[in-house]
Design a protein around this motif. Structure first.
Motif, PDB file in Angstrom:
ATOM      1  N   GLY A  98      56.036  75.144  56.245  1.00 46.93           N
ATOM      2  CA  GLY A  98      55.437  75.114  57.987  1.00 46.93           C
ATOM      3  C   GLY A  98      55.029  73.843  57.776  1.00 46.93           C
ATOM      4  O   GLY A  98      54.640  72.840  57.149  1.00 46.93           O
ATOM      5  N   GLN A  99      54.668  73.636  59.680  1.00 46.29           N
ATOM      6  CA  GLN A  99      53.781  72.559  59.763  1.00 46.29           C
ATOM      7  C   GLN A  99      52.238  72.448  60.013  1.00 46.29           C
ATOM      8  O   GLN A  99      52.466  72.702  61.472  1.00 46.29           O
ATOM      9  N   LEU A 100      51.747  71.857  59.394  1.00 47.25           N
ATOM     10  CA  LEU A 100      49.975  71.890  60.267  1.00 47.25           C
ATOM     11  C   LEU A 100      49.572  70.140  60.737  1.00 47.25           C
ATOM     12  O   LEU A 100      49.716  69.586  59.595  1.00 47.25           O
ATOM     13  N   ASP A 101      49.727  70.109  61.642  1.00 46.58           N
ATOM     14  CA  ASP A 101      49.051  69.071  62.858  1.00 46.58           C
ATOM     15  C   ASP A 101      47.339  68.828  62.310  1.00 46.58           C
ATOM     16  O   ASP A 101      46.424  69.796  62.776  1.00 46.58           O
ATOM     17  N   LEU A 102      46.779  68.552  62.016  1.00 47.04           N
ATOM     18  CA  LEU A 102      44.911  68.301  62.427  1.00 47.04           C
ATOM     19  C   LEU A 102      44.793  66.660  63.665  1.00 47.04           C
ATOM     20  O   LEU A 102      45.666  66.180  62.779  1.00 47.04           O
ATOM     21  N   ARG A 140      57.712  83.872  62.236  1.00 45.01           N
ATOM     22  CA  ARG A 140      57.896  82.614  61.882  1.00 45.01           C
ATOM     23  C   ARG A 140      56.287  83.066  63.279  1.00 45.01           C
ATOM     24  O   ARG A 140      56.545  83.352  63.840  1.00 45.01           O
ATOM     25  N   VAL A 141      54.955  82.226  63.038  1.00 47.21           N
ATOM     26  CA  VAL A 141      54.044  82.259  64.072  1.00 47.21           C
ATOM     27  C   VAL A 141      53.636  80.928  64.487  1.00 47.21           C
ATOM     28  O   VAL A 141      54.283  79.565  63.757  1.00 47.21           O
ATOM     29  N   ASP A 142      53.147  80.889  65.546  1.00 47.93           N
ATOM     30  CA  ASP A 142      52.282  79.387  65.961  1.00 47.93           C
ATOM     31  C   ASP A 142      51.109  79.397  66.809  1.00 47.93           C
ATOM     32  O   ASP A 142      49.889  81.010  67.249  1.00 47.93           O
ATOM     33  N   LEU A 143      50.583  78.947  65.504  1.00 44.31           N
ATOM     34  CA  LEU A 143      48.744  79.065  65.695  1.00 44.31           C
ATOM     35  C   LEU A 143      48.347  77.257  66.773  1.00 44.31           C
ATOM     36  O   LEU A 143      48.434  76.963  65.838  1.00 44.31           O
ATOM     37  N   GLN A 144      47.174  77.380  66.944  1.00 41.20           N
ATOM     38  CA  GLN A 144      45.723  76.554  67.497  1.00 41.20           C
ATOM     39  C   GLN A 144      45.033  76.932  68.253  1.00 41.20           C
ATOM     40  O   GLN A 144      44.372  77.940  67.821  1.00 41.20           O
ATOM     41  N   GLY A 145      44.633  75.456  67.294  1.00 49.15           N
ATOM     42  CA  GLY A 145      42.800  75.900  67.794  1.00 49.15           C
ATOM     43  C   GLY A 145      41.875  75.079  67.538  1.00 49.15           C
ATOM     44  O   GLY A 145      42.334  73.633  66.499  1.00 49.15           O
ATOM     45  N   GLN A 146      40.742  75.454  66.789  1.00 48.64           N
ATOM     46  CA  GLN A 146      39.861  73.970  66.105  1.00 48.64           C
ATOM     47  C   GLN A 146      39.176  74.638  64.890  1.00 48.64           C
ATOM     48  O   GLN A 146      39.536  76.045  65.080  1.00 48.64           O
ATOM     49  N   MET A 147      38.672  73.891  63.555  1.00 51.32           N
ATOM     50  CA  MET A 147      38.488  74.748  62.785  1.00 51.32           C
ATOM     51  C   MET A 147      36.978  73.529  61.916  1.00 51.32           C
ATOM     52  O   MET A 147      37.070  72.540  62.180  1.00 51.32           O
ATOM     53  N   SER A 148      36.492  74.163  61.762  1.00 57.42           N
ATOM     54  CA  SER A 148      34.678  73.704  61.138  1.00 57.42           C
ATOM     55  C   SER A 148      35.095  74.275  60.175  1.00 57.42           C
ATOM     56  O   SER A 148      34.713  74.895  59.223  1.00 57.42           O
ATOM     57  N   ILE A 149      34.950  73.105  58.963  1.00 54.32           N
ATOM     58  CA  ILE A 149      35.113  73.244  57.758  1.00 54.32           C
ATOM     59  C   ILE A 149      33.214  72.848  57.427  1.00 54.32           C
ATOM     60  O   ILE A 149      33.081  71.176  57.156  1.00 54.32           O
ATOM     61  N   LYS A 150      31.854  73.232  56.803  1.00 48.88           N
ATOM     62  CA  LYS A 150      30.937  73.121  55.769  1.00 48.88           C
ATOM     63  C   LYS A 150      31.393  73.334  54.582  1.00 48.88           C
ATOM     64  O   LYS A 150      31.669  74.362  53.549  1.00 48.88           O
ATOM     65  N   LEU A 151      31.208  71.710  53.784  1.00 43.27           N
ATOM     66  CA  LEU A 151      31.450  71.758  52.311  1.00 43.27           C
ATOM     67  C   LEU A 151      29.666  71.811  51.623  1.00 43.27           C
ATOM     68  O   LEU A 151      28.393  70.527  51.896  1.00 43.27           O
ATOM     69  N   LEU A 186      37.483  70.087  63.207  1.00 37.60           N
ATOM     70  CA  LEU A 186      39.278  69.283  63.941  1.00 37.60           C
ATOM     71  C   LEU A 186      39.332  70.171  64.681  1.00 37.60           C
ATOM     72  O   LEU A 186      39.565  70.976  64.321  1.00 37.60           O
ATOM     73  N   GLY A 187      40.630  69.256  65.090  1.00 34.39           N
ATOM     74  CA  GLY A 187      41.872  70.449  65.887  1.00 34.39           C
ATOM     75  C   GLY A 187      42.544  70.516  65.119  1.00 34.39           C
ATOM     76  O   GLY A 187      43.556  70.133  64.022  1.00 34.39           O
ATOM     77  N   PHE A 188      43.520  71.944  65.466  1.00 29.02           N
ATOM     78  CA  PHE A 188      45.167  71.810  64.637  1.00 29.02           C
ATOM     79  C   PHE A 188      45.531  72.482  65.187  1.00 29.02           C
ATOM     80  O   PHE A 188      45.865  73.352  66.225  1.00 29.02           O
ATOM     81  N   PHE A 189      47.384  72.632  64.988  1.00 28.45           N
ATOM     82  CA  PHE A 189      48.306  73.141  65.174  1.00 28.45           C
ATOM     83  C   PHE A 189      49.174  73.402  64.096  1.00 28.45           C
ATOM     84  O   PHE A 189      49.496  71.889  63.245  1.00 28.45           O
ATOM     85  N   PHE A 190      48.982  74.879  64.444  1.00 28.64           N
ATOM     86  CA  PHE A 190      50.672  75.367  63.143  1.00 28.64           C
ATOM     87  C   PHE A 190      51.842  75.750  63.334  1.00 28.64           C
ATOM     88  O   PHE A 190      51.494  76.253  64.554  1.00 28.64           O
ATOM     89  N   SER A 191      52.544  75.693  62.856  1.00 25.58           N
ATOM     90  CA  SER A 191      53.380  75.987  63.210  1.00 25.58           C
ATOM     91  C   SER A 191      55.125  76.742  61.888  1.00 25.58           C
ATOM     92  O   SER A 191      54.612  75.479  61.076  1.00 25.58           O
ATOM     93  N   GLY A 192      55.079  78.023  61.966  1.00 28.25           N
ATOM     94  CA  GLY A 192      56.235  78.135  60.747  1.00 28.25           C
ATOM     95  C   GLY A 192      55.194  79.568  60.154  1.00 28.25           C
ATOM     96  O   GLY A 192      55.156  80.179  61.043  1.00 28.25           O
ATOM     97  N   ASN A 193      55.282  79.561  58.756  1.00 26.91           N
ATOM     98  CA  ASN A 193      55.324  80.644  57.624  1.00 26.91           C
ATOM     99  C   ASN A 193      54.279  79.870  56.644  1.00 26.91           C
ATOM    100  O   ASN A 193      54.553  79.018  56.574  1.00 26.91           O
TER     101      ASN A 193
END
Length: 229
Positions: A115-119, A80-91, A104-111
């Protein structure tokens, strides 16, 4: 009590006479006789050189338990990992779709299996919540709760493009998804997987770059991740 010596000698002679008769009786019993197996498993007709089987005490098995020979090994639990930060997406522009960007910012918890990813917006308000487990994924946003068969279709609904969210969990830890083919990239600390070039050389500074080149069949994507933890 001491028995007379004459009586003892008589018993010994009788046993000497009976032993050949017992062996003869054993030899004359038909192999199909139902008592043969019992007799030869430790009774009077057991072969002289038959090894003695160890006696194993019988203990009742717990309801629903399996014998050791049929028991399945426990499934390996994914870390299980917990990750937090910001993400930039260019299409990039594609067909009739204009170029666009999203931060956007994100919080990830799980594997990668569950898992759960909050945007979040950069102001801190929640945009959406992504959850997944084997065989299904779902998205919760201002439109309610929506179920999807896989993360690709879910990410397209949430972010406007199918992004490899499962693989991204591995990429943010600096390595490719071990369950999928990958190849070394053109430079150190880079690798290629699923058509993406992953640049992890700045990961010690909590930065990750991933890029997918545009083709006639898909739009180009540039993804930058800045990890807080």
């Amino acid at each position: 009590m001491n028995l007379p010596r004459a009586f003892t000698r008589g018993v010994t002679r009788a046993l000497c006479v009976l032993c050949p008769l017992m062996l003869l009786a054993c030899a004359s019993v038909s192999e199909g006789d139902p008592i043969v197996a019992q007799m030869r498993s430790g009774g009077a007709c057991a072969p002289a050189n038959a090894p003695s089987a160890p006696i194993i005490p019988l203990t009742p098995a717990a309801p629903g338990s399996q014998s050791p020979s049929n028991a399945q090994p426990p499934a390996r639990a994914l870390p299980r990992v917990d990750l937090q930060g910001q993400m930039s997406i260019k299409l990039s522009a594609f067909a009739d779709q204009p170029a666009k960007g999203l931060s956007l910012g994100f919080f990830f918890s799980g594997n990668t299996d569950t898992g759960q990813l909050d945007l979040m917006t950069l102001m801190g308000s929640q945009m959406a919540q992504v959850n997944w487990q084997p065989g299904q994924a779902w998205l919760v946003n201002d439109k309610g709760r929506q179920r999807y068969d896989n993360l690709d279709s879910l990410s397209e609904a949430a972010l406007g493009e199918p992004l490899p969210l499962r693989q991204l969990v591995h990429w943010m830890q600096g390595h490719p998804d071990p369950e999928l083919p990958s190849a070394p990239g053109p430079q150190a600390d880079t690798f290629i997987q699923q058509g993406w070039l992953i640049d992890a050389h700045e990961l010690p500074f909590k930065k990750l770059n991933a890029q997918r080149e545009a083709t006639p069949l898909q739009r180009g994507v540039q993804l930058k991740v800045y990890l807080d933890r």
